[in-house]
Design a protein around this motif. Sequence first.
Motif, PDB file in Angstrom:
ATOM      1  N   SER A   9       0.839  -1.215   0.000  1.00 18.83           N
ATOM      2  CA  SER A   9       0.000   0.000   0.000  1.00 18.83           C
ATOM      3  C   SER A   9       0.866   1.254   0.000  1.00 18.83           C
ATOM      4  N   GLY A  10       0.303   2.356  -0.510  1.00 15.78           N
ATOM      5  CA  GLY A  10       1.037   3.629  -0.539  1.00 15.78           C
ATOM      6  C   GLY A  10       2.088   3.628  -1.646  1.00 15.78           C
ATOM      7  N   GLY A  11       3.102   4.468  -1.504  1.00 11.91           N
ATOM      8  CA  GLY A  11       4.162   4.521  -2.516  1.00 11.91           C
ATOM      9  C   GLY A  11       4.922   3.197  -2.551  1.00 11.91           C
ATOM     10  N   TYR A  41      -5.514  -1.338   0.057  1.00  7.97           N
ATOM     11  CA  TYR A  41      -6.812  -1.380   0.739  1.00  7.97           C
ATOM     12  C   TYR A  41      -7.977  -1.378  -0.255  1.00  7.97           C
ATOM     13  N   ARG A  72      -3.347   4.204  -3.426  1.00 14.74           N
ATOM     14  CA  ARG A  72      -3.787   5.054  -2.324  1.00 14.74           C
ATOM     15  C   ARG A  72      -5.312   4.961  -2.355  1.00 14.74           C
ATOM     16  N   SER A  73      -5.908   4.676  -1.224  1.00 12.78           N
ATOM     17  CA  SER A  73      -7.336   4.392  -1.198  1.00 12.78           C
ATOM     18  C   SER A  73      -8.103   5.394  -0.348  1.00 12.78           C
ATOM     19  N   PHE A  76     -10.823   3.888   1.821  1.00 11.70           N
ATOM     20  CA  PHE A  76     -10.449   3.217   3.073  1.00 11.70           C
ATOM     21  C   PHE A  76     -10.245   4.216   4.219  1.00 11.70           C
ATOM     22  N   MET A  77     -10.147   5.503   3.887  1.00 12.42           N
ATOM     23  CA  MET A  77     -10.018   6.528   4.926  1.00 12.42           C
ATOM     24  C   MET A  77     -11.350   6.703   5.676  1.00 12.42           C
ATOM     25  N   GLN A  82     -13.531   0.999   5.806  1.00 13.30           N
ATOM     26  CA  GLN A  82     -12.832   0.097   6.732  1.00 13.30           C
ATOM     27  C   GLN A  82     -13.741  -1.081   7.122  1.00 13.30           C
ATOM     28  N   GLY A 102       4.134   2.471   4.130  1.00 10.59           N
ATOM     29  CA  GLY A 102       4.710   3.501   4.983  1.00 10.59           C
ATOM     30  C   GLY A 102       3.774   3.861   6.129  1.00 10.59           C
ATOM     31  N   ASP A 103       3.999   5.021   6.729  1.00 12.42           N
ATOM     32  CA  ASP A 103       3.219   5.352   7.936  1.00 12.42           C
ATOM     33  C   ASP A 103       1.727   5.515   7.645  1.00 12.42           C
ATOM     34  N   GLY A 104       1.368   6.017   6.446  1.00 10.23           N
ATOM     35  CA  GLY A 104      -0.045   6.119   6.084  1.00 10.23           C
ATOM     36  C   GLY A 104      -0.686   4.734   6.085  1.00 10.23           C
ATOM     37  N   SER A 105      -0.001   3.786   5.482  1.00 12.51           N
ATOM     38  CA  SER A 105      -0.528   2.417   5.417  1.00 12.51           C
ATOM     39  C   SER A 105      -0.663   1.821   6.827  1.00 12.51           C
ATOM     40  N   GLY A 108      -3.763   2.936   8.342  1.00 15.93           N
ATOM     41  CA  GLY A 108      -4.828   2.097   7.803  1.00 15.93           C
ATOM     42  C   GLY A 108      -4.884   0.759   8.538  1.00 15.93           C
ATOM     43  N   LYS A 111      -6.607   1.030  11.745  1.00 20.16           N
ATOM     44  CA  LYS A 111      -8.071   1.105  11.602  1.00 20.16           C
ATOM     45  C   LYS A 111      -8.659  -0.276  11.317  1.00 20.16           C
TER      46      LYS A 111
END
Length: 320
Positions: A9-11, A41, A72-73, A76-77, A82, A102-105, A108, A111
């Motif tokens: 997920s993410g970059g 996600y 990037r989803s 899912f935010m 979720q 990364g930290d964003g994932s 997620g 959550k």
Amino acid sequence: MKKIAVLTSGGDAPGMNAAVRAVVRTALNAGIEVYGVIRGYNGLIRDELVPMTLRSVSNILQQGGTMLYTARSPEFMTLEGQQKAAEVCRKHGIEGVVVCGGDGSFRGAQKLSQQGIPCIGIPCTIDNDIGCCEYTIGYDTATNTVVDMVDKLRDTCQSHDRCSVVEIMGRHAGWLTLGSGIGVGATSILVPEIPYDFQRDIVDRMKYTASLGKHHFIVMVAEGIGDVQHLAEDIEAATGVETRATVLGHVQRGGRPSARDRILASQMGHYAAHLLMEGKTERVVAVNNNVLMDFDIDEALAMKKPFKSHMFRMAAEISI
Ligand code: ADP
Ligand code: F6P
């Protein structure tokens, strides 16, 4: 535990494939079924899952990118997103998910855990900006890529007695710029973590090193600092040295993972699968001083990574 899933997920980051391979094979070896989730996600929400076998992860260890694709989803935010994702996990009997990102994932993953699906995070980002972890998967490869490309820039820069201003990825993090800046012997390194002064840190340094016989200059600039074309024009105006700007861009995220990233990713993937199989949840895998460890996701996300200012000062001292 009978069934788990893995997603990226993410970059993307070189070495993600090696991590996926390690998760899949570790779990299969323990008699656990594994699903690969397609496009992060989004794949969970849309129920895009593929059963993984030992052979589905053959021949990916050495490949950049991610065979599971990434995304990037925004959906899912949301809580609904979720809940949908957790529902899809339950429908398939998935009892845990390994999240490579990364930290964003990891936010997620937090959550998803709160929706009752145990999650373990594996730090994959070329930015190396995960607080609890000294080196993230992808950072070593990206550093080598940047060094390789700036070596090439230096050849032409030197031939023309020019200054090269190079933009390096990392919107909020200067680790890649610092590491590669040291690797190429940059005259100036600009990172978001350390404020800079145009006159003192660029112009005066160039003039000082020129007085010591230097004819060409490399200025490494982290993406978050600002427009390198503009900076190049200002440098040329202030020093009289012909200056060119180069934005390296997404090539930094691609390419075959270095041996170091392959090894780290294999270790972390293996470790993450074991954490899930031991019934752990909301953990992030990390490596510090060559020792693998894990942290609570909340703690990991709250941790600040002290910037290696001594390395920064060392670079300034010797790149003259
Ligand atoms: P990275 O993992 O590389 O830091 P992003 O910050 O883009 O990348 O995050 C990747 C994905 O993780 C997002 O697109 C989103 O789906 C999910 N995510 C990020 N932050 C949150 C959050 N606070 N709550 C739920 N999901 C999140
Ligand atoms: O997190 C990795 C990273 O490459 C950052 O260095 C960069 O700022 C960002 O991703 C760019 O992401 P994208 O262009 O994929 O949206």
